[in-house]
Design an enzyme around this catalytic site. Structure first.
Site, mmCIF file in Angstrom:
data_model
loop_
_atom_site.group_PDB
_atom_site.id
_atom_site.type_symbol
_atom_site.label_atom_id
_atom_site.label_comp_id
_atom_site.label_asym_id
_atom_site.label_seq_id
_atom_site.Cartn_x
_atom_site.Cartn_y
_atom_site.Cartn_z
ATOM 1 N N LYS A 175 3.545 -3.500 8.043
ATOM 2 C CA LYS A 175 2.999 -4.279 9.157
ATOM 3 C C LYS A 175 2.689 -5.678 8.635
ATOM 4 O O LYS A 175 1.715 -5.884 7.920
ATOM 5 C CB LYS A 175 1.703 -3.651 9.691
ATOM 6 N N GLU A 250 -6.592 -5.023 -2.082
ATOM 7 C CA GLU A 250 -6.698 -6.350 -2.716
ATOM 8 C C GLU A 250 -7.409 -7.233 -1.710
ATOM 9 O O GLU A 250 -6.841 -7.579 -0.673
ATOM 10 C CB GLU A 250 -5.305 -6.932 -2.994
ATOM 11 N N CYS A 284 -6.413 -16.203 -1.777
ATOM 12 C CA CYS A 284 -7.494 -15.326 -2.245
ATOM 13 C C CYS A 284 -8.022 -15.827 -3.577
ATOM 14 O O CYS A 284 -9.165 -15.576 -3.936
ATOM 15 C CB CYS A 284 -6.992 -13.902 -2.355
ATOM 16 N N GLU A 385 -16.747 -16.321 1.265
ATOM 17 C CA GLU A 385 -15.371 -16.826 1.248
ATOM 18 C C GLU A 385 -15.150 -17.709 2.481
ATOM 19 O O GLU A 385 -15.402 -17.276 3.596
ATOM 20 C CB GLU A 385 -14.391 -15.638 1.278
#
Ligand code: NAD
Length: 495
Positions: A175, A250, A284, A385
């Site tokens: 996906k 992750e 990231c 973040e």
């Protein structure tokens, strides 16, 4: 006329059963329609999983080298199509061409690595504790995997999952992120052209809530490999935990570059500019915090502002542009929200801090390179973040305080230390709590043959990239062969 993409199930283009579609537009220029994609649901996932399940027995029985040959041929075709893939990626994701070429190259490197690894799916042979008996461990494929991807590395991240997953003998349903579906469409087309049998890889487009959830909850899916946010990752861990599916996560980061007083400041400057503003901060591993020893704090901050204000922001298809747009309006609002939080918290805004508008900028989601000085470790902009071109600069009095500040986050993906002192560098490598540490290099720049991942809330202990990805996608089988001709009882006959 925009291209109409379809799901890719059992080697064929298939529309969503609902017939619904959504548009994929260029975040640098909303007039640029890349294509329309199916808005799929659980019933499309069921079809794709059924195709993957049917393809599994034949695919797993192929010698791994034969699977590796298909990975090699695929990769050779990726090399041929590198430029057009990079251009599509820049159009759908926004990052500049230099970076989308790099993203494609990472897929290429990962593919050639997989072709090699197909000859190295080794186990271990150990002496048995009994005579005339041997024991060894071999690797087995597992079944049908669900691969769920974010939008920031449209080729590299799918390739980290697809190549090792298939090379190990599994089949899969992928996906892609809703914002960047076209790159995976091209990847799947090339895999098929390189000889991948029907059903081994299936692609289903659509939202996380529908397609992602259906994959998690499908009993015929043996494992989920997920890259994305902590919030969604936590949910995936809960669902797969209950179902006892394997799950590799992750997740996010709040990465820091730590600059000591003795560092080469020009080098540290180049590192932080690339780390903080490359991919418009949407990595990231992006450098979101810069921790600087007091002695060089003012000087380095001044150097950063001077250079960052000159960065050329624009459409990534223009080769002279240095920073593209944010991927979506939502992302731009999130970034702007954090800028407001930073100002309220008392950080000093020294550059940027607002959307870039006017002229061609109005067609996309552009934001100015932004720098906050005098950030303290307890501020939200130092802890959470942001995923945008926002750098929080923190002053510390010495090495010990810097390491404490660097580690004071719930994430642990990538860190960098800049110093000429080898003792300090080695001590930092020992003390830093993150899965990846760079010395005199920025927080971004992972290489495909090395394990990639983080500690703390950045993941659940797995590492994609390198040989460790092959551990995620395979199961161990321990074999005992007794050639004594009699019954030998371990722990009893040899006690
Ligand atoms: P996201 O978590 O919003 O989405 C990731 C994927 O999960 C998308 O395909 C999304 O559709 C899907 N999803 C959403 N809800 C789901 C659900 N309930 N069930 C199943 N799937 C669902 O993340 P994003 O915004 O696409 O990407 C940005 C995030 O990814 C950042 O936090 C970034 O740090 C992280 N990231 C991590 C790495 C890494 O290797 N550690 C690499 C790249 C990005």
């Amino acid at each position: 006329m925009a291209k109409e993409y379809q799901n890719f199930i059992n080697g064929k283009p298939v529309p969503a059963r609902s017939g619904k579609r959504y548009e994929n537009r260029n975040p640098a220029d909303r007039d640029d329609l890349i294509g329309t994609f199916p808005s799929s649901g659980a019933e499309d996932v069921a079809d794709a999983v059924a195709a993957a399940k049917a393809a599994y027995p034949e695919w797993r029985s192929l010698p791994s080298q034969a699977r590796g040959d298909i990975m090699r041929r695929t990769t050779e075709m990726l090399v041929e199509h590198k430029e057009e893939i990079a251009r599509t990626m820049t159009r759908e994701m926004g990052k500049i061409l230099k970076e989308t070429r790099g993203d494609t190259q990472e897929g290429i490197d990962t593919g050639f690595y997989a072709a090699g690894e197909s000859r190295r799916l080794w186990g271990t042979v150990a002496p048995s504790e009994l005579r005339n008996k041997m024991t060894y461990v071999t690797r087995q494929p597992m079944g049908v995997w669900g691969l769920i991807c974010p939008w920031n590395f449209p080729m590299a991240i799918p390739s980290w999952k697809i190549f090792p997953c298939l090379t190990c003998g599994n089949t899969a349903v992928i996906k892609p992120a809703t914002l960047t579906p076209a790159t995976v469409a091209e990847f799947a087309r090339i895999l098929q052209a390189a000889g991948l049998p029907d059903g081994v890889l299936n692609v289903v487009y659509g939202s996380g809530a529908k397609v992602g959830e259906a994959l998690l909850n499908c009993p015929d899916v043996c494992g989920i490999s997920f890259t994305g946010s902590c919030e969604v990752g936590r949910h995936i861990a809960e669902v797969t935990g209950k179902e006892l599916k394997r799950c590799s996560l992750e997740l996010g980061g709040k990465n820091a570059q730590f600059v000591l007083s003795d560092a080469d400041l020009d080098l540290a400057l180049e590192g932080v500019l690339w780390g903080a503003f490359g991919t418009t901060g949407q990595r990231c591993t992006a450098t979101s915090r810069l921790i600087v020893e007091a002695g060089v704090y003012d000087k380095l901050l001044e150097m950063i502002v001077e250079r960052a204000r000159k960065l050329k922001v624009g459409n990534g298809l223009d080769e002279t542009v240095e920073m593209g747009p944010l991927v979506s309006d939502t992302q731009r609002n999130t970034v702007n929200g954090y800028v407001e939080i930073g100002k309220k918290e008392g950080a000093r805004l020294v550059l940027g801090g607002e959307a870039l508008t006017g002229g061609a900028y109005d067609k996309g989601f552009f934001y100015k390179p932004t720098v906050f000085g005098d950030v303290t470790p307890d501020m939200r902009i130092a802890k959470e973040e942001i995923f945008g071109p926002v750098l929080s600069v923190i002053k510390v009095k010495d090495f010990e305080e810097g390491i404490r500040v660097l580690n004071s986050t719930r994430y642990g993906l990538s860190s960098a230390i800049y110093t000429k002192n080898v003792d300090r560098a080695m001590k930092a490598v020992e003390l830093i709590e993150s899965g990846i540490v760079y010395v005199n290099a920025p927080t971004i720049g992972a290489e495909c043959h090395m394990p990639f991942g983080g500690v703390k809330d950045t993941g659940n202990g797995h590492r994609e990239g390198g040989w460790t990805a092959y551990e995620i996608f395979s199961e161990l089988k321990t074999v005992y062969i007794d050639y004594s001709g009699g019954l030998q009882r371990a722990q009893i006959d040899n006690a």
